[in-house]
Design a protein around this motif. Structure first.
Motif, PDB file in Angstrom:
ATOM      1  N   GLN A 107       0.819  -1.204   0.000  1.00 47.03           N
ATOM      2  CA  GLN A 107       0.000   0.000   0.000  1.00 47.03           C
ATOM      3  C   GLN A 107       0.859   1.264   0.000  1.00 47.03           C
ATOM      4  N   VAL A 108       1.951   1.240   0.775  1.00 47.59           N
ATOM      5  CA  VAL A 108       2.814   2.420   0.861  1.00 47.59           C
ATOM      6  C   VAL A 108       3.716   2.535  -0.359  1.00 47.59           C
ATOM      7  N   PHE A 109       4.421   1.441  -0.692  1.00 44.13           N
ATOM      8  CA  PHE A 109       5.425   1.518  -1.753  1.00 44.13           C
ATOM      9  C   PHE A 109       4.810   1.578  -3.151  1.00 44.13           C
ATOM     10  N   VAL A 110       3.767   0.795  -3.391  1.00 41.50           N
ATOM     11  CA  VAL A 110       3.185   0.723  -4.738  1.00 41.50           C
ATOM     12  C   VAL A 110       2.057   1.729  -4.905  1.00 41.50           C
ATOM     13  N   GLU A 111       1.034   1.623  -4.070  1.00 43.28           N
ATOM     14  CA  GLU A 111      -0.148   2.451  -4.263  1.00 43.28           C
ATOM     15  C   GLU A 111       0.127   3.920  -3.965  1.00 43.28           C
ATOM     16  N   GLU A 112       0.987   4.187  -2.992  1.00 40.55           N
ATOM     17  CA  GLU A 112       1.256   5.572  -2.615  1.00 40.55           C
ATOM     18  C   GLU A 112       2.465   6.150  -3.348  1.00 40.55           C
ATOM     19  N   MET A 113       3.549   5.353  -3.443  1.00 42.64           N
ATOM     20  CA  MET A 113       4.804   5.870  -3.979  1.00 42.64           C
ATOM     21  C   MET A 113       5.064   5.466  -5.426  1.00 42.64           C
ATOM     22  N   GLY A 114       4.265   4.540  -5.968  1.00 42.16           N
ATOM     23  CA  GLY A 114       4.400   4.179  -7.370  1.00 42.16           C
ATOM     24  C   GLY A 114       5.502   3.197  -7.690  1.00 42.16           C
ATOM     25  N   ALA A 115       5.936   2.383  -6.714  1.00 39.04           N
ATOM     26  CA  ALA A 115       6.978   1.384  -6.969  1.00 39.04           C
ATOM     27  C   ALA A 115       6.495   0.357  -7.983  1.00 39.04           C
ATOM     28  N   ARG A 116       7.450  -0.220  -8.735  1.00 38.96           N
ATOM     29  CA  ARG A 116       7.144  -1.253  -9.717  1.00 38.96           C
ATOM     30  C   ARG A 116       7.760  -2.566  -9.231  1.00 38.96           C
ATOM     31  N   LEU A 117       6.909  -3.471  -8.771  1.00 41.52           N
ATOM     32  CA  LEU A 117       7.366  -4.758  -8.262  1.00 41.52           C
ATOM     33  C   LEU A 117       7.290  -5.809  -9.372  1.00 41.52           C
ATOM     34  N   PRO A 118       7.925  -6.969  -9.170  1.00 35.79           N
ATOM     35  CA  PRO A 118       7.791  -8.057 -10.140  1.00 35.79           C
ATOM     36  C   PRO A 118       6.325  -8.466 -10.304  1.00 35.79           C
ATOM     37  N   PRO A 119       5.967  -9.070 -11.439  1.00 27.60           N
ATOM     38  CA  PRO A 119       4.563  -9.399 -11.720  1.00 27.60           C
ATOM     39  C   PRO A 119       3.897 -10.216 -10.622  1.00 27.60           C
ATOM     40  N   GLU A 120       4.622 -11.178 -10.035  1.00 31.58           N
ATOM     41  CA  GLU A 120       4.020 -12.026  -9.003  1.00 31.58           C
ATOM     42  C   GLU A 120       3.557 -11.196  -7.805  1.00 31.58           C
ATOM     43  N   ALA A 121       4.386 -10.221  -7.420  1.00 33.29           N
ATOM     44  CA  ALA A 121       4.028  -9.376  -6.288  1.00 33.29           C
ATOM     45  C   ALA A 121       2.874  -8.449  -6.636  1.00 33.29           C
ATOM     46  N   MET A 122       2.882  -7.914  -7.856  1.00 25.94           N
ATOM     47  CA  MET A 122       1.800  -7.014  -8.260  1.00 25.94           C
ATOM     48  C   MET A 122       0.471  -7.752  -8.323  1.00 25.94           C
ATOM     49  N   MET A 123       0.501  -8.993  -8.814  1.00 26.79           N
ATOM     50  CA  MET A 123      -0.733  -9.779  -8.893  1.00 26.79           C
ATOM     51  C   MET A 123      -1.254 -10.128  -7.510  1.00 26.79           C
ATOM     52  N   ALA A 124      -0.336 -10.407  -6.573  1.00 22.24           N
ATOM     53  CA  ALA A 124      -0.742 -10.781  -5.217  1.00 22.24           C
ATOM     54  C   ALA A 124      -1.168  -9.584  -4.399  1.00 22.24           C
ATOM     55  N   GLY A 125      -0.760  -8.375  -4.797  1.00 21.53           N
ATOM     56  CA  GLY A 125      -1.060  -7.189  -4.002  1.00 21.53           C
ATOM     57  C   GLY A 125      -0.268  -7.164  -2.711  1.00 21.53           C
ATOM     58  N   LEU A 126       0.933  -7.773  -2.746  1.00 20.51           N
ATOM     59  CA  LEU A 126       1.806  -7.818  -1.578  1.00 20.51           C
ATOM     60  C   LEU A 126       3.227  -7.486  -2.007  1.00 20.51           C
ATOM     61  N   ASP A 127       3.951  -6.750  -1.184  1.00 19.81           N
ATOM     62  CA  ASP A 127       5.373  -6.532  -1.433  1.00 19.81           C
ATOM     63  C   ASP A 127       6.135  -7.654  -0.740  1.00 19.81           C
ATOM     64  N   PHE A 128       6.687  -8.585  -1.530  1.00 23.75           N
ATOM     65  CA  PHE A 128       7.452  -9.685  -0.940  1.00 23.75           C
ATOM     66  C   PHE A 128       8.662  -9.991  -1.790  1.00 23.75           C
ATOM     67  N   ASP A 129       9.696 -10.521  -1.166  1.00 22.97           N
ATOM     68  CA  ASP A 129      10.868 -10.978  -1.884  1.00 22.97           C
ATOM     69  C   ASP A 129      11.497 -12.123  -1.110  1.00 22.97           C
ATOM     70  N   ALA A 130      12.612 -12.630  -1.612  1.00 27.93           N
ATOM     71  CA  ALA A 130      13.238 -13.809  -1.012  1.00 27.93           C
ATOM     72  C   ALA A 130      13.710 -13.560   0.408  1.00 27.93           C
ATOM     73  N   PHE A 131      14.041 -12.322   0.736  1.00 26.37           N
ATOM     74  CA  PHE A 131      14.567 -12.021   2.071  1.00 26.37           C
ATOM     75  C   PHE A 131      13.498 -12.130   3.156  1.00 26.37           C
ATOM     76  N   ASP A 132      12.225 -12.032   2.778  1.00 24.90           N
ATOM     77  CA  ASP A 132      11.171 -12.137   3.787  1.00 24.90           C
ATOM     78  C   ASP A 132      11.209 -13.472   4.526  1.00 24.90           C
ATOM     79  N   ASP A 133      11.691 -14.520   3.864  1.00 20.82           N
ATOM     80  CA  ASP A 133      11.737 -15.845   4.479  1.00 20.82           C
ATOM     81  C   ASP A 133      12.731 -15.936   5.626  1.00 20.82           C
ATOM     82  N   ILE A 134      13.764 -15.115   5.594  1.00 22.95           N
ATOM     83  CA  ILE A 134      14.836 -15.258   6.590  1.00 22.95           C
ATOM     84  C   ILE A 134      14.886 -14.101   7.578  1.00 22.95           C
TER      85      ILE A 134
END
Length: 291
Positions: A55-82
């Motif tokens: 909501q903050v990075f994409v919807e408010e600030m206009g970040a461009r995430l990979p397609p999987e994240a944009m489709m899910a509506g979540l900001d996630f990456d590999a580092f979230d697991d650890i």
């Protein structure tokens, strides 16, 4: 910021289980009025934090995430697991804990990073020499900080810092570092603030650290005599200004993150450099919650 995402990760993500603060354990690390901070305790809470980030990075600030994240509506990456995920909850809100999360910070301890793919900020800054020069110190990377707009107050930021400090005490950490971001992909728009950081808060000596060569952008955009400190601080994002108040230093060179539309600098904060004023301010509660 470099995102490393695979489509299957959304299906397998789970709370980090690399230490005593993994799944099943989420002690409160700080409390102010109806707000409290602790680590996310389960997958549902981590996804709620990722939703806030989106909501903050994409919807408010206009970040461009990979397609999987944009489709899910979540900001996630590999580092979230650890990583451990520090969250702030407003307990006065209706619903369960995931409905009450209003701010988040991502925490990555050195021993965990070394067991996996390293630190997130290594894609922007050459941090390895700095860490090597301090073999007896334990590093903590801070990242993905965001707060929902109605909660962008001094109290929320202070509670996040109390949580970070309690976490650092609990894990005997010596140095906090991470990327601090200016909005926009043009460093020249922030010439005053960047030049102030370059001239007044350089990470020198054993703490010297530079942006990676192929992404290095000059921060020395104005001569010292042309920099008005008061105006420079007013032009600075609150989070970076808060780091400076604590005694932080800034690495040499900025990096433009085109995906997030930001200009990043590296913040370095040895715990021993935190001013006595702030140690006393945060210390009593942090010690109590860290025990």
């Amino acid at each position: 910021m470099t995102l490393e995402v695979t489509e299957t990760r959304m299906e397998t993500r789970r709370p980090a289980a690399h230490g005593p603060d993994g799944a099943g354990s989420a002690p409160v690390l700080g409390r102010m009025g109806s707000l409290e901070t602790r680590l996310a305790a389960n997958l549902e809470e981590i996804r709620a934090a990722q939703l806030i980030r989106y909501q903050v990075f994409v919807e408010e600030m206009g970040a461009r995430l990979p397609p999987e994240a944009m489709m899910a509506g979540l900001d996630f990456d590999a580092f979230d697991d650890i990583c451990d995920h520090l969250i702030v909850l407003d307990k006065s809100l209706a619903g369960d804990a995931p409905d009450q999360i209003v701010a988040t910070y991502r925490l990555l301890r050195q021993e965990v990073a070394e067991q996996h793919s390293g630190f997130y900020s290594a894609s922007e800054f050459d941090i390895a020499p700095m860490i090597t020069r301090h073999p007896g110190k334990r590093f903590l990377e801070l990242g993905r900080s965001c707060v929902l707009a109605p909660y962008r107050t001094k109290r929320t930021v202070e509670l996040l810092w109390q949580g970070n400090w309690a976490y650092a005490l609990k894990h005997n950490l010596d140095v906090m570092f991470g990327c601090g971001s200016f909005p926009g992909a043009f460093p020249e728009f922030h010439a005053l603030a960047l030049s102030f950081l370059h001239h007044n808060a350089p990470a020198g000596g054993d703490w010297t650290v530079r942006a990676v060569p192929n992404r290095y952008r000059n921060m020395d955009l104005m001569p010292p005599e042309a920099v008005n400190p008061k105006r420079a601080l007013m032009a600075m994002p609150p989070l970076i200004k808060g780091y400076l108040r604590l005694g932080a230093m800034v690495g040499e060179g900025a990096v433009v993150d085109h995906a997030f539309g930001t200009t990043d600098v590296l913040i370095v904060l040895p715990v021993e450099s935190i001013s006595t004023r702030y140690l006393n301010y945060y210390g009593a509660d942090a010690q109590r919650f860290a025990s």
